[in-house]
Design an enzyme around this catalytic site. Structure first.
Site, PDB file in Angstrom:
ATOM      1  N   LYS A   1     -10.230   2.593  -2.102  1.00  0.00           N
ATOM      2  CA  LYS A   1     -10.405   2.038  -0.758  1.00  0.00           C
ATOM      3  C   LYS A   1     -11.725   2.495  -0.151  1.00  0.00           C
ATOM      4  O   LYS A   1     -11.995   3.694  -0.059  1.00  0.00           O
ATOM      5  CB  LYS A   1      -9.220   2.462   0.108  1.00  0.00           C
ATOM      6  CG  LYS A   1      -9.161   1.846   1.503  1.00  0.00           C
ATOM      7  CD  LYS A   1      -7.855   2.249   2.162  1.00  0.00           C
ATOM      8  CE  LYS A   1      -7.685   1.669   3.545  1.00  0.00           C
ATOM      9  NZ  LYS A   1      -6.370   2.035   4.135  1.00  0.00           N
TER      10      LYS A   1
ATOM     11  N   CYS B   1      -5.925  -2.679   2.554  1.00  0.00           N
ATOM     12  CA  CYS B   1      -5.611  -2.574   3.980  1.00  0.00           C
ATOM     13  C   CYS B   1      -6.834  -2.666   4.903  1.00  0.00           C
ATOM     14  O   CYS B   1      -7.296  -3.751   5.179  1.00  0.00           O
ATOM     15  CB  CYS B   1      -4.804  -1.308   4.252  1.00  0.00           C
ATOM     16  SG  CYS B   1      -3.847  -1.399   5.798  1.00  0.00           S
TER      17      CYS B   1
ATOM     18  N   GLU C   1       0.830  -1.209   0.000  1.00  0.00           N
ATOM     19  CA  GLU C   1       0.000   0.000   0.000  1.00  0.00           C
ATOM     20  C   GLU C   1       0.869   1.264   0.000  1.00  0.00           C
ATOM     21  O   GLU C   1       1.816   1.378   0.768  1.00  0.00           O
ATOM     22  CB  GLU C   1      -0.908  -0.002   1.232  1.00  0.00           C
ATOM     23  CG  GLU C   1      -1.890   1.165   1.272  1.00  0.00           C
ATOM     24  CD  GLU C   1      -2.729   1.183   2.545  1.00  0.00           C
ATOM     25  OE1 GLU C   1      -3.760   1.883   2.557  1.00  0.00           O
ATOM     26  OE2 GLU C   1      -2.356   0.508   3.530  1.00  0.00           O
TER      27      GLU C   1
END
Length: 292
Positions: free
Chosen positions: A116, A153, A43
């Site tokens: 995300k 994540c 990431e």
């Protein structure tokens, strides 16, 4: 193609974005030489993890998509005939930024982006200051080397995200990641924190009968001084029954090269038919925040 080979890039990051890009491309090239044809970065690989503080100057690290990093990886993918998943800090418009992964096919074509969806806000993880929650929804893409899904994540902790991606036929779920310990908490909580992170992602593999690949960084980063964050590395690949197929170390730069048999996804989903037995008529309350 039935057998594919992942190349997961685990490394430390410096304060120099250009150097980080150069390093990541070099690691990707080494992965290709070892047989990888599906490459995934960690990431926000172009910088240190800047979300440890809320500072407007860090918005200067963002770039458009397509932009310099996307174009570099498109060229790389085209040259080597590999698929690339790369995690970037996206400047979508003035005042509008995302934590975004780009998905590039083996011919260099930009297949799409995933923004995300779940954005954390914890001590030293002040992501809500920087990132607008994603609006792409959960997606899967057909690539030369299989149908893949990408999450990022904090999305790792949500079974709904993995399920909705797997329901679109994803055979592999990729999770570019930047997660670590607060050094002062490591002795008391470190083992449990890491164990929970690994266990929840292995459970996504079990529940969905697919492969899971998590790519984390290493090193201690202190862009704002203090104790900083000690990233715990330990990138791994889980098989379709949740078993660990390969795992990197805590603190070493590594290229995790892992062959996968995609036919195992169909075999697992047939023998453990969780998707068949879902009671979709009984799940309407999942769209509620809480049931009082």
């Amino acid at each position: 193609m039935s057998t594919v080979t992942l190349g997961l890039l685990q490394h430390a990051c410096s304060a120099d974005p250009a150097a980080n890009l150069k390093k990541t491309l070099a690691l990707a090239e080494r992965a290709v030489k070892r047989g990888a044809n599906l490459i995934c970065t960690q990431e926000l690989f172009r910088s240190q993890y800047f979300c440890q503080a809320e500072k407007h100057e860090y918005f200067g690290l963002a770039e458009p998509i397509p932009g310099p990093s996307t174009k570099a990886f498109q060229s790389f993918a085209r040259k080597h005939g590999v698929v690339v998943v790369a995690s970037l800090f996206e400047k979508r418009a003035a005042g509008l930024y995302h934590n975004t992964a780009v998905i590039i096919d083996a011919d260099g074509k930009l297949l799409g982006v995933y923004r995300k969806m779940h954005i954390p806000d914890d001590p030293l993880y002040y992501e809500k200051f920087y990132f607008t929650p994603g609006d792409t929804g959960f997606r899967a893409w057909d690539t030369k080397f299989g149908r893949i899904g990408v999450l990022v994540c904090w999305d790792q902790w949500y079974p709904e995200a993995a399920r909705l991606t797997a329901m679109q036929g994803a055979e592999i779920l990729f999770y570019p990641t930047a997660i670590g310990w607060h050094p002062g908490e490591k002795q008391e909580h470190g083992a449990n924190q890491h164990g929970a992170w690994e266990t929840i992602q292995r459970s996504h593999a079990v529940a969905n009968g697919c492969y899971v690949a998590a790519v984390n960084r290493i090193g201690v980063e202190r862009p704002e001084g203090g104790d900083g964050i000690e990233f715990w590395g330990q990138s791994f690949v889980a098989g379709t029954s949740g078993q660990i197929l390969a795992k990197a170390s805590v603190d070493q730069e590594e290229i995790l090269v892992v062959p996968l048999e995609l036919g195992q996804v169909d075999t697992t989903r047939t023998h453990w038919p969780f998707l068949r037995d879902r009671r979709i008529d009984a799940y309407e309350n999942l769209t509620r925040r809480f049931i009082d």
